[in-house]
Design a protein around this motif. Structure first.
Motif, PDB file in Angstrom:
ATOM      1  N   GLY A   7      90.786 -18.023 -47.121  1.00 56.06           N
ATOM      2  CA  GLY A   7      90.901 -19.469 -46.973  1.00 56.06           C
ATOM      3  C   GLY A   7      92.290 -19.918 -46.550  1.00 56.06           C
ATOM      4  O   GLY A   7      92.456 -20.983 -45.969  1.00 56.06           O
ATOM      5  N   TYR A   8      93.302 -19.104 -46.850  1.00 53.98           N
ATOM      6  CA  TYR A   8      94.667 -19.439 -46.462  1.00 53.98           C
ATOM      7  C   TYR A   8      95.522 -18.182 -46.427  1.00 53.98           C
ATOM      8  O   TYR A   8      95.193 -17.166 -47.036  1.00 53.98           O
ATOM      9  CB  TYR A   8      95.279 -20.464 -47.420  1.00 53.98           C
ATOM     10  CG  TYR A   8      95.505 -19.936 -48.818  1.00 53.98           C
ATOM     11  CD1 TYR A   8      96.713 -19.363 -49.173  1.00 53.98           C
ATOM     12  CD2 TYR A   8      94.501 -20.000 -49.770  1.00 53.98           C
ATOM     13  CE1 TYR A   8      96.912 -18.861 -50.445  1.00 53.98           C
ATOM     14  CE2 TYR A   8      94.695 -19.507 -51.046  1.00 53.98           C
ATOM     15  CZ  TYR A   8      95.909 -18.936 -51.383  1.00 53.98           C
ATOM     16  OH  TYR A   8      96.106 -18.443 -52.640  1.00 53.98           O
ATOM     17  N   LEU A  44      92.107 -14.114 -36.455  1.00 54.71           N
ATOM     18  CA  LEU A  44      92.072 -15.096 -37.535  1.00 54.71           C
ATOM     19  C   LEU A  44      93.114 -16.172 -37.273  1.00 54.71           C
ATOM     20  O   LEU A  44      92.868 -17.354 -37.474  1.00 54.71           O
ATOM     21  CB  LEU A  44      92.343 -14.411 -38.880  1.00 54.71           C
ATOM     22  CG  LEU A  44      92.373 -15.304 -40.103  1.00 54.71           C
ATOM     23  CD1 LEU A  44      90.982 -15.887 -40.367  1.00 54.71           C
ATOM     24  CD2 LEU A  44      92.857 -14.534 -41.318  1.00 54.71           C
ATOM     25  N   LYS A  54      96.078 -22.666 -43.290  1.00 57.39           N
ATOM     26  CA  LYS A  54      94.891 -22.958 -44.083  1.00 57.39           C
ATOM     27  C   LYS A  54      93.676 -22.995 -43.175  1.00 57.39           C
ATOM     28  O   LYS A  54      93.768 -23.379 -42.002  1.00 57.39           O
ATOM     29  CB  LYS A  54      95.078 -24.309 -44.779  1.00 57.39           C
ATOM     30  CG  LYS A  54      94.001 -24.668 -45.733  1.00 57.39           C
ATOM     31  CD  LYS A  54      94.332 -25.970 -46.448  1.00 57.39           C
ATOM     32  CE  LYS A  54      93.200 -26.350 -47.363  1.00 57.39           C
ATOM     33  NZ  LYS A  54      93.460 -27.618 -48.026  1.00 57.39           N
ATOM     34  N   GLU A  55      92.541 -22.649 -43.715  1.00 56.64           N
ATOM     35  CA  GLU A  55      91.292 -22.658 -42.971  1.00 56.64           C
ATOM     36  C   GLU A  55      91.096 -24.023 -42.300  1.00 56.64           C
ATOM     37  O   GLU A  55      91.282 -25.059 -42.912  1.00 56.64           O
ATOM     38  CB  GLU A  55      90.141 -22.377 -43.923  1.00 56.64           C
ATOM     39  CG  GLU A  55      88.810 -22.247 -43.244  1.00 56.64           C
ATOM     40  CD  GLU A  55      87.711 -21.905 -44.232  1.00 56.64           C
ATOM     41  OE1 GLU A  55      86.616 -21.587 -43.774  1.00 56.64           O
ATOM     42  OE2 GLU A  55      87.950 -21.963 -45.452  1.00 56.64           O
ATOM     43  N   GLY A  56      90.762 -23.980 -41.017  1.00 55.98           N
ATOM     44  CA  GLY A  56      90.493 -25.201 -40.278  1.00 55.98           C
ATOM     45  C   GLY A  56      91.725 -25.890 -39.722  1.00 55.98           C
ATOM     46  O   GLY A  56      91.618 -26.914 -39.080  1.00 55.98           O
TER      47      GLY A  56
END
Length: 102
Positions: free
Chosen positions: A44-45, A74, A99-101
């Motif tokens: 997620g991070y 990634l 962070k994700e997104g």
């Protein structure tokens, strides 16, 4: 090649942050580490402490994949230092958080 005082194993130390550095005599100016987790895990991070690194790219894969299958990106190549800072050796230490997104 890595600096014997700061090996890649430092990336996994639990007793506090330690740098992973390339060998001072190595001129390729690239480092690569391959980490294998015990099981598939969502990411997620990622927090990265910079110690003079200008660029970073993170790729992921699975150990069950065929050897000829390429890793997935990634985190595409990102600048951790400006070209001017890299040339002058300024702002060599810092932390970037991904962070994700984002």
């Amino acid at each position: 090649a890595q600096d014997p005082r700061y090996p890649a194993e430092n990336l996994l130390r639990e007793d506090g942050p330690r740098p992973w550095l390339g060998c001072p005599r190595e001129r390729s100016r690239q480092l690569r580490a391959e980490l294998q987790l015990e099981r598939a895990s969502p990411i997620g991070y990622v927090d990265v402490g910079n110690c003079g690194c200008a660029f970073l790219q993170i790729e992921v894969g699975r150990s069950s994949w065929p050897l000829d299958r390429p890793y997935l990106t990634l985190l595409p190549s990102v600048a951790l230092m400006t070209p001017a800072d890299a040339k002058l050796g300024r702002n060599r230490c810092g932390v970037r958080m991904f962070k994700e997104g984002k």
